[in-house]
Write an enzyme that holds these catalytic residues in place. Structure first.
Site, PDB file in Angstrom:
ATOM      1  N   SER A  26       0.850  -1.183   0.000  1.00 56.31           N
ATOM      2  CA  SER A  26       0.000   0.000   0.000  1.00 56.31           C
ATOM      3  C   SER A  26       0.888   1.236   0.000  1.00 56.31           C
ATOM      4  O   SER A  26       2.097   1.159   0.266  1.00 56.31           O
ATOM      5  CB  SER A  26      -0.904   0.008   1.235  1.00 56.31           C
ATOM      6  OG  SER A  26      -0.112   0.118   2.410  1.00 56.31           O
ATOM      7  N   THR A  29       2.848   1.714   3.169  1.00 55.56           N
ATOM      8  CA  THR A  29       3.914   0.720   3.321  1.00 55.56           C
ATOM      9  C   THR A  29       5.091   1.019   2.412  1.00 55.56           C
ATOM     10  O   THR A  29       6.254   0.961   2.831  1.00 55.56           O
ATOM     11  CB  THR A  29       3.379  -0.697   3.056  1.00 55.56           C
ATOM     12  OG1 THR A  29       2.341  -0.984   3.990  1.00 55.56           O
ATOM     13  CG2 THR A  29       4.479  -1.740   3.218  1.00 55.56           C
ATOM     14  N   ARG A  33       9.278   1.888   2.989  1.00 53.49           N
ATOM     15  CA  ARG A  33      10.395   1.287   2.252  1.00 53.49           C
ATOM     16  C   ARG A  33      11.262   2.383   1.618  1.00 53.49           C
ATOM     17  O   ARG A  33      12.493   2.334   1.659  1.00 53.49           O
ATOM     18  CB  ARG A  33       9.869   0.355   1.156  1.00 53.49           C
ATOM     19  CG  ARG A  33       8.902  -0.720   1.630  1.00 53.49           C
ATOM     20  CD  ARG A  33       9.593  -1.900   2.268  1.00 53.49           C
ATOM     21  NE  ARG A  33       8.637  -2.955   2.503  1.00 53.49           N
ATOM     22  CZ  ARG A  33       7.956  -3.137   3.638  1.00 53.49           C
ATOM     23  NH1 ARG A  33       8.141  -2.314   4.659  1.00 53.49           N
ATOM     24  NH2 ARG A  33       7.093  -4.131   3.767  1.00 53.49           N
ATOM     25  N   GLU A 178      -4.559 -15.811   2.131  1.00 50.34           N
ATOM     26  CA  GLU A 178      -3.412 -15.506   2.997  1.00 50.34           C
ATOM     27  C   GLU A 178      -3.832 -15.290   4.455  1.00 50.34           C
ATOM     28  O   GLU A 178      -4.194 -14.187   4.843  1.00 50.34           O
ATOM     29  CB  GLU A 178      -2.665 -14.260   2.505  1.00 50.34           C
ATOM     30  CG  GLU A 178      -1.465 -13.908   3.386  1.00 50.34           C
ATOM     31  CD  GLU A 178      -0.712 -12.663   2.932  1.00 50.34           C
ATOM     32  OE1 GLU A 178       0.317 -12.336   3.559  1.00 50.34           O
ATOM     33  OE2 GLU A 178      -1.142 -12.021   1.957  1.00 50.34           O
ATOM     34  N   LYS A 220      -1.341 -18.912   0.915  1.00 44.62           N
ATOM     35  CA  LYS A 220      -0.165 -18.115   1.278  1.00 44.62           C
ATOM     36  C   LYS A 220      -0.101 -18.010   2.799  1.00 44.62           C
ATOM     37  O   LYS A 220      -0.575 -17.041   3.391  1.00 44.62           O
ATOM     38  CB  LYS A 220      -0.225 -16.722   0.635  1.00 44.62           C
ATOM     39  CG  LYS A 220       0.987 -15.851   0.976  1.00 44.62           C
ATOM     40  CD  LYS A 220       0.975 -14.528   0.227  1.00 44.62           C
ATOM     41  CE  LYS A 220       2.176 -13.668   0.657  1.00 44.62           C
ATOM     42  NZ  LYS A 220       2.301 -12.429  -0.142  1.00 44.62           N
ATOM     43  N   ARG A 293       9.209  -8.252   0.955  1.00 40.26           N
ATOM     44  CA  ARG A 293      10.480  -7.724   1.460  1.00 40.26           C
ATOM     45  C   ARG A 293      11.661  -8.641   1.159  1.00 40.26           C
ATOM     46  O   ARG A 293      12.769  -8.188   0.858  1.00 40.26           O
ATOM     47  CB  ARG A 293      10.380  -7.498   2.966  1.00 40.26           C
ATOM     48  CG  ARG A 293      10.384  -6.035   3.361  1.00 40.26           C
ATOM     49  CD  ARG A 293      10.288  -5.854   4.851  1.00 40.26           C
ATOM     50  NE  ARG A 293       9.095  -6.420   5.440  1.00 40.26           N
ATOM     51  CZ  ARG A 293       8.799  -6.373   6.726  1.00 40.26           C
ATOM     52  NH1 ARG A 293       9.637  -5.792   7.575  1.00 40.26           N
ATOM     53  NH2 ARG A 293       7.692  -6.892   7.199  1.00 40.26           N
TER      54      ARG A 293
END
Length: 340
Positions: A26, A29, A33, A178, A220, A293
């Site tokens: 998103s 997020t 990073r 997930e 997941k 990541r």
């Protein structure tokens, strides 16, 4: 609902050596990073970064699918090619994150539930028209050493995952389901295994009740691993054994593939664990990866937002994809990190 189509796409995403790139961060997020490499999170910088990933030569040998964020699915390369078209032309299936994030579960203050079911059928129709072949919904499962998650919290999240999956399959979109037990915290691996077992049991009970085709979906999950703040961290082999024990017990053999999330592990640890799990095979399902990541952190460090670093960033990305492709065969070693 075309069962054969769903099954063939699910199998193709986890074909030999292949896994999934989770590029569905998103905007908040991806900002975190970018902050780590001192790059401003503008729409153009986000677009350019994803373009660098998606145009890396050779990744189609190791990446079967890419999960995109809504903004990213609507973006294009510099020459005007939509990202979904670019990926499809390379034999990589484009996918889309469709949950709208985890929010507090009402009257259960320590637990969360993902929102986004309202209007999902209509959004899926649009995403399908834009080229999405699969989708992903993340359920966030908080964990402590005692009473979280509750039985209700597990059941509520499992129900939402099943409703999402059914809506996807109705439109011939493969759902990636997930349920993520978070790695944060002080819980040990034993507690993680107990909670993962309960969650998977509830999830597949709900999926079955909603008539979801197991052959036309992917799972997941988290690996069974101690929390990052736990004083005792188990060996790679112990993580692999606990993880496979849990999967064998609760994941139907009809599911084509399990694509593990990295959940905050380092790039090397995530690859090492995937390798150890595959060394214990063969398994009833393909055992692969759906890393965010663990594939991208080294790439961001190499790129630093500088166009002059594009080649180095792409070389780094290809290597991470390749190493995880090798781990799918159980043939990865840590020595490979410093060669080639």
């Amino acid at each position: 609902m075309n069962n054969d189509k769903l099954s063939s796409v699910a199998k193709a995403i986890v074909a030999k050596h292949k896994g999934v790139l989770a590029a569905d961060e998103s905007n908040p997020t991806i900002k975190k990073r970018f902050d780590s490499i001192k790059v401003e999170s503008t729409e153009e910088n986000r677009r350019r970064y994803r373009e660098i990933l998606f145009t890396t030569e050779g990744i189609e040998r190791y990446v079967g699918g890419v999960i995109l964020f809504d903004e990213t699915l609507r973006q294009s390369t510099r020459d005007g090619t939509p990202f979904a078209e670019l990926l499809s032309n390379r034999g990589i299936f484009p996918g889309i994150k469709v949950d709208k994030g985890a929010k507090a579960l009402a009257l259960y203050p320590e637990e969360k539930i993902a929102e986004g079911l309202d209007g999902l059928r209509e959004r899926l129709v649009e995403y399908k028209q834009m080229g999405a072949k699969f989708a992903k919904w993340r359920a966030v499962i908080e964990i402590n050493e005692r009473d979280v998650p509750t039985a209700f919290g597990i059941r509520a999240n499992a129900h939402v995952l099943a409703r999402y999956a059914a809506l996807c399959q109705e439109l011939d979109i493969v759902p990636i389901v997930e349920p993520e037990i978070l790695m944060d915290g002080v819980h040990g691996i034993e507690r993680c295994e107990i909670v993962t077992s309960r969650v998977l049991d509830a999830v597949f009970t709900e999926l079955d009740a909603h008539h979801v085709l197991f052959e036309g979906m992917l799972l997941k999950p988290n690996m069974v691993i101690a929390g990052m703040k736990c004083a005792r961290q188990e060996s790679v082999q112990q993580v692999a054994e606990a993880t496979i024990r849990c999967m064998i017990r609760y994941v139907p053999a009809a599911v084509p593939g399990i694509v593990f999330l990295s959940g905050g592990q380092s790039a090397e640890d995530a690859t090492d664990h995937l390798n150890a799990i595959n060394m214990m095979g063969p398994h009833p399902w393909q055992v692969s990866f759906s890393y965010g990541r663990a594939l991208q952190a080294p790439v961001l460090a190499a790129w630093k937002g500088q166009e002059s670093n594009m080649a180095a960033a792409q070389k780094t990305f290809l290597k991470r994809c390749q190493l995880n492709g090798i781990a799918r065969d159980g043939k990865y070693t840590r020595a490979m990190e410093t060669t080639g």
